[in-house]
Design a protein around this motif. Structure first.
Motif, PDB file in Angstrom:
ATOM      1  N   GLN A   5       0.846  -1.058   0.052  1.00 24.29           N
ATOM      2  CA  GLN A   5      -0.027  -0.120   0.065  1.00 24.29           C
ATOM      3  C   GLN A   5       1.011   1.258  -0.025  1.00 24.29           C
ATOM      4  O   GLN A   5       1.647   1.453   1.194  1.00 24.29           O
ATOM      5  CB  GLN A   5      -0.923   0.139   1.140  1.00 24.29           C
ATOM      6  CG  GLN A   5      -1.797   1.254   1.163  1.00 24.29           C
ATOM      7  CD  GLN A   5      -3.061   0.926   0.081  1.00 24.29           C
ATOM      8  OE1 GLN A   5      -3.199  -0.288  -0.425  1.00 24.29           O
ATOM      9  NE2 GLN A   5      -3.688   2.031  -0.096  1.00 24.29           N
ATOM     10  N   LEU A   6       0.843   2.131  -1.208  1.00 22.93           N
ATOM     11  CA  LEU A   6       1.426   3.532  -0.987  1.00 22.93           C
ATOM     12  C   LEU A   6       0.604   4.390  -0.836  1.00 22.93           C
ATOM     13  O   LEU A   6      -0.755   4.463  -1.314  1.00 22.93           O
ATOM     14  CB  LEU A   6       1.935   3.524  -2.398  1.00 22.93           C
ATOM     15  CG  LEU A   6       2.930   5.008  -2.568  1.00 22.93           C
ATOM     16  CD1 LEU A   6       3.939   5.235  -1.775  1.00 22.93           C
ATOM     17  CD2 LEU A   6       3.001   5.077  -4.184  1.00 22.93           C
ATOM     18  N   GLU A   7       0.706   5.432   0.306  1.00 25.82           N
ATOM     19  CA  GLU A   7       0.006   6.557   0.578  1.00 25.82           C
ATOM     20  C   GLU A   7       0.822   7.722   0.573  1.00 25.82           C
ATOM     21  O   GLU A   7       1.753   7.741   1.063  1.00 25.82           O
ATOM     22  CB  GLU A   7      -0.735   6.288   1.964  1.00 25.82           C
ATOM     23  CG  GLU A   7      -1.652   5.360   1.976  1.00 25.82           C
ATOM     24  CD  GLU A   7      -2.391   5.281   3.543  1.00 25.82           C
ATOM     25  OE1 GLU A   7      -1.922   5.913   4.230  1.00 25.82           O
ATOM     26  OE2 GLU A   7      -3.495   4.626   3.354  1.00 25.82           O
ATOM     27  N   LEU A   8       0.484   8.752  -0.247  1.00 22.26           N
ATOM     28  CA  LEU A   8       1.106   9.933  -0.416  1.00 22.26           C
ATOM     29  C   LEU A   8       0.295  10.905  -0.027  1.00 22.26           C
ATOM     30  O   LEU A   8      -0.886  11.273  -0.463  1.00 22.26           O
ATOM     31  CB  LEU A   8       1.447  10.249  -1.786  1.00 22.26           C
ATOM     32  CG  LEU A   8       2.212  11.678  -1.999  1.00 22.26           C
ATOM     33  CD1 LEU A   8       3.442  11.870  -1.250  1.00 22.26           C
ATOM     34  CD2 LEU A   8       2.304  11.717  -3.500  1.00 22.26           C
ATOM     35  N   VAL A   9       0.786  11.718   1.386  1.00 18.04           N
ATOM     36  CA  VAL A   9      -0.105  12.802   1.986  1.00 18.04           C
ATOM     37  C   VAL A   9       0.473  14.175   1.853  1.00 18.04           C
ATOM     38  O   VAL A   9       1.924  14.269   2.280  1.00 18.04           O
ATOM     39  CB  VAL A   9      -0.412  12.283   3.295  1.00 18.04           C
ATOM     40  CG1 VAL A   9      -1.386  13.607   4.200  1.00 18.04           C
ATOM     41  CG2 VAL A   9      -1.213  10.947   3.577  1.00 18.04           C
ATOM     42  N   SER A  10      -0.077  15.228   1.440  1.00 18.60           N
ATOM     43  CA  SER A  10       0.594  16.409   1.399  1.00 18.60           C
ATOM     44  C   SER A  10      -0.383  17.202   2.689  1.00 18.60           C
ATOM     45  O   SER A  10      -1.508  16.751   3.034  1.00 18.60           O
ATOM     46  CB  SER A  10       0.575  17.260   0.072  1.00 18.60           C
ATOM     47  OG  SER A  10      -0.955  17.694  -0.080  1.00 18.60           O
ATOM     48  N   PRO A  11       0.086  18.474   3.083  1.00 12.69           N
ATOM     49  CA  PRO A  11      -0.790  19.180   3.895  1.00 12.69           C
ATOM     50  C   PRO A  11      -2.173  19.472   3.433  1.00 12.69           C
ATOM     51  O   PRO A  11      -3.017  19.437   4.235  1.00 12.69           O
ATOM     52  CB  PRO A  11       0.050  20.543   3.955  1.00 12.69           C
ATOM     53  CG  PRO A  11       1.446  20.034   4.055  1.00 12.69           C
ATOM     54  CD  PRO A  11       1.343  19.279   2.840  1.00 12.69           C
ATOM     55  N   GLU A  12      -2.313  19.479   2.070  1.00 19.62           N
ATOM     56  CA  GLU A  12      -3.630  19.720   1.780  1.00 19.62           C
ATOM     57  C   GLU A  12      -4.534  18.723   1.428  1.00 19.62           C
ATOM     58  O   GLU A  12      -5.908  18.894   1.765  1.00 19.62           O
ATOM     59  CB  GLU A  12      -3.629  20.531   0.066  1.00 19.62           C
ATOM     60  CG  GLU A  12      -2.741  21.919   0.124  1.00 19.62           C
ATOM     61  CD  GLU A  12      -1.235  21.673   0.162  1.00 19.62           C
ATOM     62  OE1 GLU A  12      -0.771  20.615  -0.453  1.00 19.62           O
ATOM     63  OE2 GLU A  12      -0.636  22.635   0.539  1.00 19.62           O
ATOM     64  N   ARG A  13      -3.900  17.485   1.058  1.00 21.31           N
ATOM     65  CA  ARG A  13      -5.008  16.296   0.876  1.00 21.31           C
ATOM     66  C   ARG A  13      -4.124  15.038   0.608  1.00 21.31           C
ATOM     67  O   ARG A  13      -2.838  15.072   0.553  1.00 21.31           O
ATOM     68  CB  ARG A  13      -5.756  16.596  -0.330  1.00 21.31           C
ATOM     69  CG  ARG A  13      -4.877  16.633  -1.612  1.00 21.31           C
ATOM     70  CD  ARG A  13      -5.664  17.013  -3.054  1.00 21.31           C
ATOM     71  NE  ARG A  13      -5.292  16.856  -4.113  1.00 21.31           N
ATOM     72  CZ  ARG A  13      -4.398  17.477  -4.914  1.00 21.31           C
ATOM     73  NH1 ARG A  13      -4.314  18.783  -4.500  1.00 21.31           N
ATOM     74  NH2 ARG A  13      -3.877  16.979  -6.020  1.00 21.31           N
ATOM     75  N   LEU A  14      -4.894  13.944   0.785  1.00 21.53           N
ATOM     76  CA  LEU A  14      -4.204  12.749   0.320  1.00 21.53           C
ATOM     77  C   LEU A  14      -4.218  12.579  -1.164  1.00 21.53           C
ATOM     78  O   LEU A  14      -5.365  12.689  -1.932  1.00 21.53           O
ATOM     79  CB  LEU A  14      -5.289  11.628   0.912  1.00 21.53           C
ATOM     80  CG  LEU A  14      -5.027  10.115   0.702  1.00 21.53           C
ATOM     81  CD1 LEU A  14      -3.657   9.619   1.176  1.00 21.53           C
ATOM     82  CD2 LEU A  14      -6.075   9.349   1.155  1.00 21.53           C
TER      83      LEU A  14
END
Length: 136
Positions: A5-14
């Protein structure tokens, strides 16, 4: 083929959350490939491009300006300071960021080592953004 599972999260959104075959992330020490069953670790990220591979094909390329990644055998979670799909990068914006970062680095010449390092990181990230924008 095995996936993780790869998850990329920024301060604005997933930005991304799905099973993938492989991801190459811009770790502070250099490019790092992540595959299913990877040893657990937490790494700092530098400005650069995350390349996502699914079914033997590169499916996504995302620019990150820095952050951290937590890797486990089943998951890779990227907490990015800023993340943008490479196709949406602006060369003009990247060039402006470089100018701003160069000015900030020049201003930091008499500052503390930590402030100089932060200014250099910002400059290197802006240069990586320009390189990614040109390659898009």
């Amino acid at each position: 083929m095995a996936t993780f599972q790869l998850e990329l999260v920024s301060p604005e959104r997933l930005l991304l959350s799905r099973p993938v075959d492989m991801a190459v992330i811009p770790a502070a020490e250099g490019e790092m490939g992540v595959l299913p069953g990877h040893s657990p670790m937490i790494v700092a990220l530098r400005g650069g491009v995350i390349t996502v591979t699914e079914n033997g094909q590169v499916t996504d390329r995302l620019f990150v300006a820095g952050g951290f990644a937590e890797v486990t055998p089943e998951r890779c979670t990227v907490l990015a300071d800023e993340a943008t799909p490479v196709a949406q990068l602006s060369r003009t914006e990247a060039e402006q960021r470089i100018k701003d970062a160069e000015a900030a680095y020049a201003d930091a010449s008499s500052a503390t080592p930590e402030k100089r390092d932060a200014a250099m990181d910002r400059l290197l990230s802006a240069r990586a953004m320009l390189q990614a924008a040109q390659a898009a």
